[in-house]
Design a protein around this motif. Structure first.
Motif, mmCIF file in Angstrom:
data_model
loop_
_atom_site.group_PDB
_atom_site.id
_atom_site.type_symbol
_atom_site.label_atom_id
_atom_site.label_comp_id
_atom_site.label_asym_id
_atom_site.label_seq_id
_atom_site.Cartn_x
_atom_site.Cartn_y
_atom_site.Cartn_z
ATOM 1 N N LYS A 111 0.834 -1.206 0.000
ATOM 2 C CA LYS A 111 0.000 0.000 0.000
ATOM 3 C C LYS A 111 0.868 1.254 0.000
ATOM 4 C CE LYS A 111 -3.869 -2.220 2.380
ATOM 5 N NZ LYS A 111 -4.605 -2.353 3.652
ATOM 6 N N LYS A 112 1.972 1.206 0.760
ATOM 7 C CA LYS A 112 2.869 2.366 0.807
ATOM 8 C C LYS A 112 3.525 2.617 -0.549
ATOM 9 C CE LYS A 112 3.895 2.073 5.740
ATOM 10 N NZ LYS A 112 4.914 1.795 6.777
ATOM 11 N N VAL A 143 0.921 4.289 -2.727
ATOM 12 C CA VAL A 143 0.811 5.698 -2.349
ATOM 13 C C VAL A 143 1.986 6.493 -2.909
ATOM 14 C CG1 VAL A 143 0.883 7.313 -0.399
ATOM 15 C CG2 VAL A 143 -0.587 5.302 -0.292
ATOM 16 N N SER A 144 3.184 5.916 -2.842
ATOM 17 C CA SER A 144 4.382 6.610 -3.334
ATOM 18 C C SER A 144 4.350 6.790 -4.848
ATOM 19 C CB SER A 144 5.635 5.829 -2.930
ATOM 20 O OG SER A 144 5.749 5.764 -1.526
ATOM 21 N N THR A 150 1.731 6.650 -6.965
ATOM 22 C CA THR A 150 0.649 7.561 -7.372
ATOM 23 C C THR A 150 0.978 8.987 -6.943
ATOM 24 O OG1 THR A 150 -0.586 6.986 -5.353
ATOM 25 C CG2 THR A 150 -1.155 5.794 -7.374
ATOM 26 N N GLY A 151 1.638 9.119 -5.798
ATOM 27 C CA GLY A 151 2.021 10.453 -5.329
ATOM 28 C C GLY A 151 2.994 11.134 -6.269
ATOM 29 N N LEU A 205 1.153 12.277 -9.302
ATOM 30 C CA LEU A 205 0.349 13.475 -9.032
ATOM 31 C C LEU A 205 1.229 14.711 -8.862
ATOM 32 C CD1 LEU A 205 -2.286 11.900 -6.608
ATOM 33 C CD2 LEU A 205 -2.599 12.530 -9.014
ATOM 34 N N PHE A 239 -6.015 7.514 -10.187
ATOM 35 C CA PHE A 239 -4.847 7.610 -9.309
ATOM 36 C C PHE A 239 -5.129 8.488 -8.093
ATOM 37 C CE2 PHE A 239 -1.897 6.613 -13.056
ATOM 38 C CZ PHE A 239 -1.822 5.278 -12.692
ATOM 39 N N HIS A 297 -4.780 6.886 -4.534
ATOM 40 C CA HIS A 297 -3.839 7.512 -3.597
ATOM 41 C C HIS A 297 -4.540 7.835 -2.282
ATOM 42 C CE1 HIS A 297 -0.230 9.881 -2.580
ATOM 43 N NE2 HIS A 297 -1.060 10.772 -2.062
ATOM 44 N N GLY A 352 -3.916 5.835 1.259
ATOM 45 C CA GLY A 352 -3.434 6.666 2.355
ATOM 46 C C GLY A 352 -4.312 6.540 3.587
ATOM 47 N N GLY A 409 -4.557 15.207 3.647
ATOM 48 C CA GLY A 409 -5.059 14.516 2.456
ATOM 49 C C GLY A 409 -6.563 14.626 2.331
ATOM 50 N N ALA A 439 7.901 9.763 -0.484
ATOM 51 C CA ALA A 439 7.615 8.892 -1.630
ATOM 52 C C ALA A 439 8.887 8.228 -2.143
ATOM 53 C CB ALA A 439 6.954 9.697 -2.746
#
Length: 227
Positions: free
Chosen positions: A14-15, A18-19, A21-22, A25, A71, A75, A79, A113, A184
């Motif tokens: 999951k992390k 998040v990284s 997709t981050g 973005l 995304f 994200h 998160g 967020g 990230a």
């Protein structure tokens, strides 16, 4: 196939989502800013409206935009699930050390967020939704009818409540980037004594300049429309 599902449903998986997709973005923000700065061109919105028409009608860009929406949601969901899992692990030494050594931005990533997500919903409702549902007037540029998104921007940013709302949202974005940018890269294993300080510095500069550049737009229109 099962190991892939297991990996991306795990904490580290999951992390990583998040990284990745981050970072996507973060890149999108710079591109979006470049397009929005065309609002400052003194041509009554012609350049920006033509740009908006191109971005909303080109097949490839439309396809990419659907990926962007996906995304953003992914994200946010990942998160939130990470935050909930950390909250449940109250007795974890890892969590205690992380919280003890973290700054305000790191401690408040979930809250920031959620604020940004709420900001995006209102932002898209005021501009994207109205454009997609034909609630905007049309303007004619040399025989080409174009939805006048520039007009809606002048209406929105002539109101102080919306300007303040945008400044709050952009402040939350800046704080989110302040920690998220460096985090990230660390999650993806890009953590070296030679490169990490450069990434940290770039993240700090980016988290300040990007929100400020976005903030110039509502402030500029507010003062232009309320002379």
């Amino acid at each position: 196939m099962n190991w892939i599902l297991a990996f991306f449903s795990s904490s580290i998986g999951k992390k990583i989502i998040v990284s990745l997709t981050g970072i996507f973005l973060i890149l999108f923000l710079a591109i979006h800013l470049a397009g929005n700065l065309q609002l400052l061109i003194n041509d009554q919105g012609e350049t920006f409206n033509l740009y908006a028409k191109f971005m909303s009608t080109h097949p490839l860009i439309k396809t990419i935009s659907y990926g962007l929406y996906f995304f953003i949601v992914l994200h946010a969901l990942m998160g939130i699930t990470i935050y909930i899992a950390n909250r449940k692990a109250k007795g974890s030494n890892y969590k205690h050390q992380t919280k003890a050594n973290a700054g305000f931005a790191a401690k408040s990533m979930a809250l920031l967020g959620i604020l940004i997500l709420a900001f995006l919903f209102i932002h898209m409702g005021d501009f994207w939704f109205k454009m997609k549902t034909d609630q905007l007037p049309y303007v004619n540029y040399n025989g080409t009818l174009v939805k006048d998104l520039y007009y809606q921007i002048t209406v929105t940013f002539s109101q102080p409540v919306f300007v303040v709302f945008y400044l709050i949202g952009l402040s939350a974005l800046g704080l989110h980037l302040w920690h998220g940018f460096e985090s990230a890269f660390q999650t993806l294993g890009i953590n070296h004594k030679q490169y990490t300080p450069m990434i940290r510095l770039l993240g700090r500069i980016y988290s300040i300049l990007i929100p400020i550049a976005f903030a110039i737009i509502p402030v500029y229109f507010y003062f232009q429309m309320n002379k």
